[in-house]
Design a protein around this motif. Structure first.
Motif, short mmCIF file in Angstrom:
data_model
loop_
_atom_site.label_atom_id
_atom_site.label_comp_id
_atom_site.label_asym_id
_atom_site.label_seq_id
_atom_site.Cartn_x
_atom_site.Cartn_y
_atom_site.Cartn_z
N ILE A 244 0.83 -1.20 0.00
CA ILE A 244 0.00 0.00 0.00
C ILE A 244 0.86 1.25 0.00
O ILE A 244 0.60 2.23 -0.72
CB ILE A 244 -0.95 0.01 1.21
CG1 ILE A 244 -1.83 -1.25 1.20
CG2 ILE A 244 -1.80 1.26 1.23
CD1 ILE A 244 -2.65 -1.44 -0.05
N ALA A 245 1.93 1.23 0.81
CA ALA A 245 2.83 2.39 0.88
C ALA A 245 3.48 2.68 -0.47
O ALA A 245 3.71 3.84 -0.83
CB ALA A 245 3.89 2.17 1.95
N LEU A 246 3.78 1.62 -1.23
CA LEU A 246 4.38 1.81 -2.55
C LEU A 246 3.41 2.50 -3.49
O LEU A 246 3.79 3.42 -4.22
CB LEU A 246 4.82 0.46 -3.13
CG LEU A 246 5.46 0.50 -4.52
CD1 LEU A 246 6.73 1.36 -4.52
CD2 LEU A 246 5.78 -0.91 -5.00
N LEU A 247 2.14 2.08 -3.47
CA LEU A 247 1.13 2.76 -4.29
C LEU A 247 1.01 4.22 -3.88
O LEU A 247 0.93 5.12 -4.74
CB LEU A 247 -0.23 2.06 -4.15
CG LEU A 247 -0.33 0.63 -4.69
CD1 LEU A 247 -1.72 0.06 -4.41
CD2 LEU A 247 -0.02 0.58 -6.18
N ASP A 248 1.01 4.47 -2.58
CA ASP A 248 0.92 5.85 -2.09
C ASP A 248 2.13 6.67 -2.52
O ASP A 248 1.99 7.85 -2.88
CB ASP A 248 0.79 5.86 -0.56
CG ASP A 248 -0.54 5.31 -0.07
OD1 ASP A 248 -1.48 5.18 -0.89
OD2 ASP A 248 -0.63 4.98 1.13
N ALA A 249 3.30 6.05 -2.49
CA ALA A 249 4.52 6.77 -2.87
C ALA A 249 4.53 7.08 -4.37
O ALA A 249 4.98 8.16 -4.78
CB ALA A 249 5.75 5.96 -2.49
N LEU A 250 4.05 6.16 -5.19
CA LEU A 250 3.95 6.43 -6.62
C LEU A 250 3.01 7.61 -6.89
O LEU A 250 3.23 8.41 -7.81
CB LEU A 250 3.45 5.19 -7.36
CG LEU A 250 4.45 4.04 -7.48
CD1 LEU A 250 3.76 2.77 -7.96
CD2 LEU A 250 5.60 4.41 -8.43
N TYR A 251 1.99 7.72 -6.07
CA TYR A 251 1.02 8.81 -6.21
C TYR A 251 1.60 10.15 -5.76
O TYR A 251 1.39 11.18 -6.39
CB TYR A 251 -0.23 8.49 -5.39
CG TYR A 251 -1.26 9.60 -5.36
CD1 TYR A 251 -2.12 9.80 -6.44
CD2 TYR A 251 -1.37 10.43 -4.26
CE1 TYR A 251 -3.07 10.81 -6.41
CE2 TYR A 251 -2.31 11.45 -4.22
CZ TYR A 251 -3.16 11.64 -5.31
OH TYR A 251 -4.08 12.64 -5.28
#
Length: 267
Positions: A244-251
């Protein structure tokens, strides 16, 4: 301009253009790949049916082919989509997942590189070596200890295939056989989640849709993803939360963060 600033400057362009990325990818990672592309700012579509893949590929900004869950029907759809993309000037990015694991996978990967014109092929060292029939010895999937050998493998593969090669592992290598970059970003937690390499390939696809210098595009995709991976790790320390954190970081990752954090070395 420093390469880090050059590749960072592509991120706002990607978010402004929101390129359509047509993915024919494996069943394990479809949702994660779509969410990752959306988070970054691209527009994903997953279309596999032979009745529509040629039509979808010709209107896309990029076509990404991933043979993770391989079937004969999927290969047929990939070839149809790839030919359409080639005819209409749409870049094709190929991920030869598991090439070398079985004769079928190796044969199908080699068929794709022979029949289609590729913008970028992205895989680990073992996969790339098996696609090009290289006798280079690899221990483990990353083969990160032999960095010099990985550079030479990437250059040989790029020249043999006539495409940009991105070999990812502990150090990532991007080359067209002449210009070569080593990217020193990412996080070990990426290896604890299925689909992170597959999403990376699609991120590279998104960048090829907005930058026709495919060495620059692939370097931007690999480096920006690696920076996001490092940012994600700052707040979590377990695989489920990290996904989830990776998706948030990409955003949330910004141009100035990529310029500051990316570590790119020209070879």
């Amino acid at each position: 301009m420093m390469i880090e600033k050059q590749i960072a400057a592509l991120l706002p362009q990607l978010r402004e253009k929101k390129p359509l990325v047509h993915n024919i990818t494996n069943e394990v990672v479809t949702n994660f790949t779509a969410n990752g592309l959306l988070a970054l700012g691209a527009s994903p579509v997953m279309a596999y049916a032979p009745e529509e893949v040629a039509d979808m590929a010709k209107i896309a900004g990029a076509l990404v082919l991933n043979m993770g869950t391989l079937t004969t029907d999927m290969i047929a759809s990939m070839i149809m989509a790839g030919r359409s993309a080639n005819e209409h000037g749409v870049p094709v990015v190929f991920d030869p997942v598991g090439a070398g694991a079985t004769p079928f996978r190796t044969e199908m990967a080699r068929r794709i590189v022979e029949e289609l014109e590729l913008a970028v092929i992205r895989g680990n060292a073992a996969e790339i070596a098996n696609v090009v029939g290289d006798a280079w010895q690899i221990k483990g999937v990353d083969a990160g200890e032999a960095g010099g050998d990985i550079v030479e493998l990437a250059r040989r593969a790029a020249k043999k295939l006539g495409t940009v090669v991105a070999i990812t592992g502990k150090t990532d290598i991007v080359t067209d056989g002449e210009t070569t970059y080593a990217i020193h970003n990412g996080d070990e937690m990426l290896t604890r989640i299925t689909g992170t390499g597959c999403l990376l390939t699609s991120v590279v696809g998104a960048y090829t849709a907005i930058e026709k210098d495919y060495v620059l595009a692939a370097t931007a995709g690999v480096a920006s993803y690696g920076v996001a991976a490092e940012i994600a790790r700052q707040s979590v320390n377990a695989p489920g939360a990290y996904q989830i954190a990776l998706l948030d970081a990409l955003y949330s990752v910004e141009e100035d963060q990529i310029a500051a954090i990316a570590r790119i070395e020209q070879k």
